[in-house]
Design a protein around this motif. Structure first.
Motif, PDB file in Angstrom:
ATOM      1  N   ALA A 172     -17.936 -17.812  -4.763  1.00 17.55           N
ATOM      2  CA  ALA A 172     -18.086 -17.161  -6.077  1.00 17.55           C
ATOM      3  C   ALA A 172     -18.510 -18.155  -7.152  1.00 17.55           C
ATOM      4  O   ALA A 172     -19.204 -17.795  -8.102  1.00 17.55           O
ATOM      5  CB  ALA A 172     -16.788 -16.468  -6.466  1.00 17.55           C
ATOM      6  N   SER A 182     -14.503 -10.961 -12.914  1.00 20.58           N
ATOM      7  CA  SER A 182     -15.390  -9.946 -12.321  1.00 20.58           C
ATOM      8  C   SER A 182     -15.346  -8.691 -13.174  1.00 20.58           C
ATOM      9  O   SER A 182     -14.310  -8.373 -13.750  1.00 20.58           O
ATOM     10  CB  SER A 182     -14.923  -9.593 -10.915  1.00 20.58           C
ATOM     11  OG  SER A 182     -15.410 -10.540 -10.016  1.00 20.58           O
ATOM     12  N   TRP A 201     -21.571  -8.554  -5.127  1.00 25.60           N
ATOM     13  CA  TRP A 201     -20.350  -9.310  -4.812  1.00 25.60           C
ATOM     14  C   TRP A 201     -19.250  -8.971  -5.819  1.00 25.60           C
ATOM     15  O   TRP A 201     -18.118  -8.657  -5.453  1.00 25.60           O
ATOM     16  CB  TRP A 201     -20.673 -10.811  -4.853  1.00 25.60           C
ATOM     17  CG  TRP A 201     -19.511 -11.726  -4.665  1.00 25.60           C
ATOM     18  CD1 TRP A 201     -18.539 -12.016  -5.590  1.00 25.60           C
ATOM     19  CD2 TRP A 201     -19.175 -12.473  -3.498  1.00 25.60           C
ATOM     20  NE1 TRP A 201     -17.637 -12.896  -5.069  1.00 25.60           N
ATOM     21  CE2 TRP A 201     -17.997 -13.198  -3.792  1.00 25.60           C
ATOM     22  CE3 TRP A 201     -19.756 -12.616  -2.229  1.00 25.60           C
ATOM     23  CZ2 TRP A 201     -17.393 -14.049  -2.863  1.00 25.60           C
ATOM     24  CZ3 TRP A 201     -19.165 -13.467  -1.326  1.00 25.60           C
ATOM     25  CH2 TRP A 201     -17.985 -14.162  -1.629  1.00 25.60           C
ATOM     26  N   GLN A 202     -19.609  -9.022  -7.105  1.00 23.82           N
ATOM     27  CA  GLN A 202     -18.596  -8.878  -8.163  1.00 23.82           C
ATOM     28  C   GLN A 202     -18.132  -7.443  -8.344  1.00 23.82           C
ATOM     29  O   GLN A 202     -17.135  -7.195  -9.008  1.00 23.82           O
ATOM     30  CB  GLN A 202     -19.152  -9.388  -9.503  1.00 23.82           C
ATOM     31  CG  GLN A 202     -19.549 -10.841  -9.516  1.00 23.82           C
ATOM     32  CD  GLN A 202     -20.983 -11.041  -9.040  1.00 23.82           C
ATOM     33  OE1 GLN A 202     -21.597 -10.165  -8.434  1.00 23.82           O
ATOM     34  NE2 GLN A 202     -21.517 -12.213  -9.312  1.00 23.82           N
TER      35      GLN A 202
END
Ligand code: IPE
Ligand code: IPE
Ligand code: MG
Length: 257
Positions: A172, A182, A201-202
């Motif tokens: 990350a 996030s 991803w977040q």
């Protein structure tokens, strides 16, 4: 007597928005798509002001995806010009309001002039603390992840890192939004229910909020509704919906003139 939580405790820390529907908004008015993009820029200004007033810490806006290059050349060039104009016009105001601007995405494909403008804006606002505004331009979630993998692989190749050291946390740290919480709320306007390769991803734990409102029509009212829905879903502090509603009424909205 019970004390209700403050608005600050209930608003999301990081809101991400897929700003969709500019083209349809223009079409409904018998205008060119680019007219919708110009109106969309006004909606961006409103959303930033709303986030700033209501204590949201990060706002991430999807302005141009890596797939959007496939649009007609004329539309792409209008979008680039608009990006440049807005950057020039708004940076001073962002700075006065203590807003930090970052551009996430692969900016190397932009003109040298636009890249310079981006760097200047980022440097000028780098130390600001009230709100971080991330504009995703030539951004793709898959690109972001592949790019992070590439950076880590390079470190392994250079013997600065062992592959066994790679963890989700370390990964990350290589992503474009490294260091920011996030997004807890991801909004998409324009009625489609997909992520379109945004922050993949977040978005892992984000609350997803889809609204049919077209982006140029997104105003304080619609932003408040999204936040209220978020607070309800979270059911923080075990409040009733009536209690939540009463806190939500303290959101600072402005009536559009
Ligand atoms: C979003 O609006 C803005 C960009 C992708 C740049 P659209 O241009 O996608 O508008 P619709 O979805 O065609 O209505
Ligand atoms: C997503 O909108 C990208 C942005 C808002 C910048 P699109 O209109 O490009 O997405 P699709 O094509 O409907 O998936
Ligand atoms: Mg669209």
């Amino acid at each position: 007597m019970t004390t209700l939580p403050s608005l600050q405790q209930l608003v999301p820390k990081h809101v991400a928005i897929i700003m969709d529907g500019n083209g349809r908004w223009a079409k409904q008015r018998g205008k060119l798509r680019t007219f919708g993009h110009k109106a969309g820029a006004e909606a961006v200004r409103r959303a930033v002001a709303f986030a700033r007033r209501n204590g949201i810490q990060s706002l991430t806006l999807f302005a141009f995806s890596s797939e959007n290059w496939q649009r007609p050349e004329k539309e792409v060039s209008v979008l680039m010009d608009l990006f440049m104009t807005v950057l020039k016009r708004e940076v001073k105001k962002l700075h006065e309001n203590n807003i930090k601007l970052t551009i996430i995405g692969d900016t190397t494909r932009f003109s040298e002039r636009l890249q310079r403008q981006i760097r200047t804006a980022e440097e000028k606002t780098a130390a600001n603390t009230a709100l971080t505004l991330n504009i995703a331009a030539n951004y793709g979630g898959q690109w972001d992840i592949a790019n992070a993998a590439k950076a880590l692989a390079q470190k392994v190749e250079d013997k600065q890192l062992r592959s066994s050291d790679i963890s989700t946390e370390l990964f990350a740290q290589q992503l474009q939004l490294a260091g920011q919480p996030s997004p807890d709320l991801l909004i998409r306007t324009g009625g489609e229910c997909r992520i379109s390769n945004f922050i993949l991803w977040q978005a892992a734990y984000a609350e997803l909020y889809f609204t049919p409102v077209l982006w140029p029509d997104f105003d304080d009212q619609t932003f408040s509704q999204a936040i209220a829905e978020f607070a309800k879903r979270e059911r923080r502090f075990g409040l009733t919906s009536e209690q939540l509603d009463s806190v939500m009424q303290t959101l600072e909205t402005r009536v559009e003139e």
